[in-house]
Structure formats: C-alpha cells, structure tokens
Design a protein around this motif. Structure first.
Motif, PDB file in Angstrom:
ATOM      1  N   VAL A   1       0.844  -1.199   0.000  1.00  0.00           N
ATOM      2  CA  VAL A   1       0.000   0.000   0.000  1.00  0.00           C
ATOM      3  C   VAL A   1       0.879   1.249   0.000  1.00  0.00           C
ATOM      4  O   VAL A   1       0.644   2.186  -0.774  1.00  0.00           O
ATOM      5  N   HIS A   2       1.904   1.260   0.835  1.00  0.00           N
ATOM      6  CA  HIS A   2       2.799   2.430   0.895  1.00  0.00           C
ATOM      7  C   HIS A   2       3.508   2.675  -0.425  1.00  0.00           C
ATOM      8  O   HIS A   2       3.741   3.818  -0.804  1.00  0.00           O
ATOM      9  N   GLU A   3       3.856   1.600  -1.135  1.00  0.00           N
ATOM     10  CA  GLU A   3       4.546   1.733  -2.424  1.00  0.00           C
ATOM     11  C   GLU A   3       3.563   1.812  -3.592  1.00  0.00           C
ATOM     12  O   GLU A   3       3.966   1.768  -4.746  1.00  0.00           O
ATOM     13  N   GLN A   4       2.281   1.921  -3.271  1.00  0.00           N
ATOM     14  CA  GLN A   4       1.193   2.093  -4.238  1.00  0.00           C
ATOM     15  C   GLN A   4       1.092   0.949  -5.243  1.00  0.00           C
ATOM     16  O   GLN A   4       0.685   1.145  -6.386  1.00  0.00           O
ATOM     17  N   ALA A   5       1.460  -0.261  -4.801  1.00  0.00           N
ATOM     18  CA  ALA A   5       1.261  -1.436  -5.651  1.00  0.00           C
ATOM     19  C   ALA A   5      -0.210  -1.826  -5.644  1.00  0.00           C
ATOM     20  O   ALA A   5      -0.728  -2.310  -6.644  1.00  0.00           O
TER      21      ALA A   5
ATOM     22  N   GLU B   1      -3.073  -0.325  12.830  1.00  0.00           N
ATOM     23  CA  GLU B   1      -2.277  -1.106  13.782  1.00  0.00           C
ATOM     24  C   GLU B   1      -1.147  -1.829  13.053  1.00  0.00           C
ATOM     25  O   GLU B   1      -0.011  -1.858  13.517  1.00  0.00           O
ATOM     26  N   TRP B   2      -1.461  -2.396  11.895  1.00  0.00           N
ATOM     27  CA  TRP B   2      -0.434  -3.058  11.081  1.00  0.00           C
ATOM     28  C   TRP B   2       0.632  -2.051  10.686  1.00  0.00           C
ATOM     29  O   TRP B   2       1.825  -2.374  10.691  1.00  0.00           O
ATOM     30  N   GLU B   3       0.225  -0.825  10.340  1.00  0.00           N
ATOM     31  CA  GLU B   3       1.202   0.213   9.968  1.00  0.00           C
ATOM     32  C   GLU B   3       2.120   0.543  11.135  1.00  0.00           C
ATOM     33  O   GLU B   3       3.330   0.704  10.935  1.00  0.00           O
ATOM     34  N   ARG B   4       1.548   0.669  12.325  1.00  0.00           N
ATOM     35  CA  ARG B   4       2.379   0.959  13.509  1.00  0.00           C
ATOM     36  C   ARG B   4       3.392  -0.162  13.728  1.00  0.00           C
ATOM     37  O   ARG B   4       4.571   0.099  13.970  1.00  0.00           O
ATOM     38  N   ASP B   5       2.926  -1.415  13.626  1.00  0.00           N
ATOM     39  CA  ASP B   5       3.835  -2.552  13.790  1.00  0.00           C
ATOM     40  C   ASP B   5       4.907  -2.546  12.711  1.00  0.00           C
ATOM     41  O   ASP B   5       6.073  -2.832  12.983  1.00  0.00           O
ATOM     42  N   PHE B   6       4.514  -2.213  11.478  1.00  0.00           N
ATOM     43  CA  PHE B   6       5.451  -2.171  10.357  1.00  0.00           C
ATOM     44  C   PHE B   6       6.508  -1.097  10.594  1.00  0.00           C
ATOM     45  O   PHE B   6       7.708  -1.355  10.437  1.00  0.00           O
TER      46      PHE B   6
END
Length: 81
Positions: A38-42, A61-66
């Motif tokens: 998602v961050h790399e817009q794939a 939450e997944w983003e925070r963990d990432f």
C-alpha cells in the motif's frame, strides 16, 4: 487503480507475495507485505481493505507494527556495523 497500468492486480499481489484473499494466517511478515504494498502504491488502501476484510483501525495497527519493525531493523543494522 493504484498499481501501474502495465501491471495487473494479480501481478502486484504476486510481486509483493501477498495472500490472494483474507483467508490466510496473518504472520507479521504478511501484514508487513500488505502495508509495504500500500505504501509503495502497488495496491490501493481501499483495495487492501476490501480484499483482506480490514477495518481502518486494524490496518493502522499493522502500519504501527510495520514502522516499529522497520525502525528496529534499521537500529540492528547500525549496531552490526
């Protein structure tokens, strides 16, 4: 559509090693893969939420963990130098 026009969603999923649907064991690595895609817009945020049946808060939450995991990796790489 977030992914490049010359790449299908199937190719984006394959390239990032993402599960095909929400019926997967969600390991830390799989969650990180979705966030990274998602961050790399794939894939788009909306598409990730629909495909993997994620709530906004669950994805955050997944983003925070990432981001925590990414900073942990950077710290350990610097310590090994």
């Amino acid at each position: 559509m977030a992914y490049p026009r010359d790449m299908s969603i199937a190719q984006a999923i394959k390239q990032y090693g993402l599960p095909k649907n929400h019926r997967a064991h969600w390991s830390r690595a799989r969650k990180a893969g979705v966030v990274r895609a998602v961050h790399e817009q794939a894939i788009s945020f909306h598409e990730a939420r629909e495909r993997y049946l994620l709530s906004r808060s669950e994805f955050e939450e997944w983003e925070r963990d990432f981001s925590r995991g990414s900073s942990d990796m950077r710290t350990s790489q610097l310590e090994s130098v």
